[in-house]
Write an enzyme that holds these catalytic residues in place. Sequence first.
Site, PDB file in Angstrom:
ATOM      1  N   GLU A  50      -9.413  -4.117  23.276  1.00  0.00           N
ATOM      2  CA  GLU A  50     -10.010  -5.024  24.267  1.00  0.00           C
ATOM      3  C   GLU A  50     -10.423  -4.295  25.542  1.00  0.00           C
ATOM      4  O   GLU A  50     -11.096  -4.868  26.386  1.00  0.00           O
ATOM      5  CB  GLU A  50      -9.030  -6.173  24.573  1.00  0.00           C
ATOM      6  CG  GLU A  50      -7.819  -5.830  25.421  1.00  0.00           C
ATOM      7  CD  GLU A  50      -6.703  -5.107  24.657  1.00  0.00           C
ATOM      8  OE1 GLU A  50      -6.934  -4.650  23.524  1.00  0.00           O
ATOM      9  OE2 GLU A  50      -5.604  -4.985  25.224  1.00  0.00           O
TER      10      GLU A  50
ATOM     11  N   HIS B 240      -5.535  -0.327  22.574  1.00  0.00           N
ATOM     12  CA  HIS B 240      -6.143  -1.504  23.219  1.00  0.00           C
ATOM     13  C   HIS B 240      -7.646  -1.645  22.948  1.00  0.00           C
ATOM     14  O   HIS B 240      -8.452  -1.299  23.819  1.00  0.00           O
ATOM     15  CB  HIS B 240      -5.984  -1.392  24.737  1.00  0.00           C
ATOM     16  CG  HIS B 240      -4.594  -1.557  25.220  1.00  0.00           C
ATOM     17  ND1 HIS B 240      -4.059  -2.777  25.559  1.00  0.00           N
ATOM     18  CD2 HIS B 240      -3.618  -0.656  25.420  1.00  0.00           C
ATOM     19  CE1 HIS B 240      -2.813  -2.628  25.959  1.00  0.00           C
ATOM     20  NE2 HIS B 240      -2.523  -1.346  25.881  1.00  0.00           N
TER      21      HIS B 240
ATOM     22  N   CYS C  83      -0.617  -3.387  21.221  1.00  0.00           N
ATOM     23  CA  CYS C  83       0.355  -2.761  22.113  1.00  0.00           C
ATOM     24  C   CYS C  83       1.599  -3.647  22.313  1.00  0.00           C
ATOM     25  O   CYS C  83       2.346  -3.829  21.355  1.00  0.00           O
ATOM     26  CB  CYS C  83      -0.323  -2.372  23.416  1.00  0.00           C
ATOM     27  SG  CYS C  83       0.529  -1.040  24.258  1.00  0.00           S
TER      28      CYS C  83
HETATM   29  N1  GLN Z   1       5.075  -0.438  27.351  1.00  0.00           N
HETATM   30  C1  GLN Z   1       4.807  -1.832  27.078  1.00  0.00           C
HETATM   31  C2  GLN Z   1       5.969  -2.487  26.326  1.00  0.00           C
HETATM   32  O1  GLN Z   1       6.842  -1.825  25.919  1.00  0.00           O
HETATM   33  C3  GLN Z   1       3.518  -1.984  26.292  1.00  0.00           C
HETATM   34  C4  GLN Z   1       2.372  -1.437  27.074  1.00  0.00           C
HETATM   35  C5  GLN Z   1       1.066  -2.087  26.786  1.00  0.00           C
HETATM   36  O2  GLN Z   1       0.971  -3.172  26.210  1.00  0.00           O
HETATM   37  N2  GLN Z   1       0.015  -1.426  27.219  1.00  0.00           N
HETATM   38  O3  GLN Z   1       5.980  -3.651  26.176  1.00  0.00           O
END
Ligand code: GLN
Length: 192
Positions: A176, A174, A77
């Site tokens: 994790e 994710h 992410c």
């Molecule tokens: N929206 C976040 C970003 O742009 C990422 C979100 C996340 O890691 N769950 O950095």
Amino acid sequence: MKIGVLALQGDFAEHISMLKQIDADTAEVRLPKHLDGLDGLIMPGGESTTIGKLAEAYGLMEPLREFGKSRAIWGTCAGAIFLSKDIGRDQPLLGLMNIKVRRNAFGRQVDSFETDLNIDELMKATGTQHPYHAVFIRAPIIESVSGNVKVLAALEDGRIVAAQEGRWLATSFHPELTSDTRFHEFFISLAS
Ligand code: GLN
């Protein structure tokens, strides 16, 4: 096998606990010297702008790029955003992986969702056959890939959510935050 987790911001503790479940040695990385002796590094979800700014403040940008030249890095992410070459806006990026990423591609927090993905590479690497349950939280998508990047997973409409380039791995979701350790096992196979 020792895997570090970038511990500047975000859900690094959850990655550490997944790694412990599969008996990997772990270390929290906050300073360049913490990269010594690691076989791979996970960069967690969180807020990519914050992670980038803190990485600059702690002098981690060049050491992380250097580390990535010879070792495995996996971004989940926000970590995937930080790992990428291009996000179409200005914020600190490692700029390693040949992927173009769009932040918050599914909308706001309320548009977070979960879905099952069939990921052949992952099932092959772990000798399993069941789909992977993926959790998306204000997730980015991988808009395009170039170079030697292999697409590992896409949604039904074709939007790319996981990719690999040699020892580098990027997932929009994710692993994790689930109880499925297969992605962490897969990453360890890339690191060894
Ligand atoms: N929206 C976040 C970003 O742009 C990422 C979100 C996340 O890691 N769950 O950095």
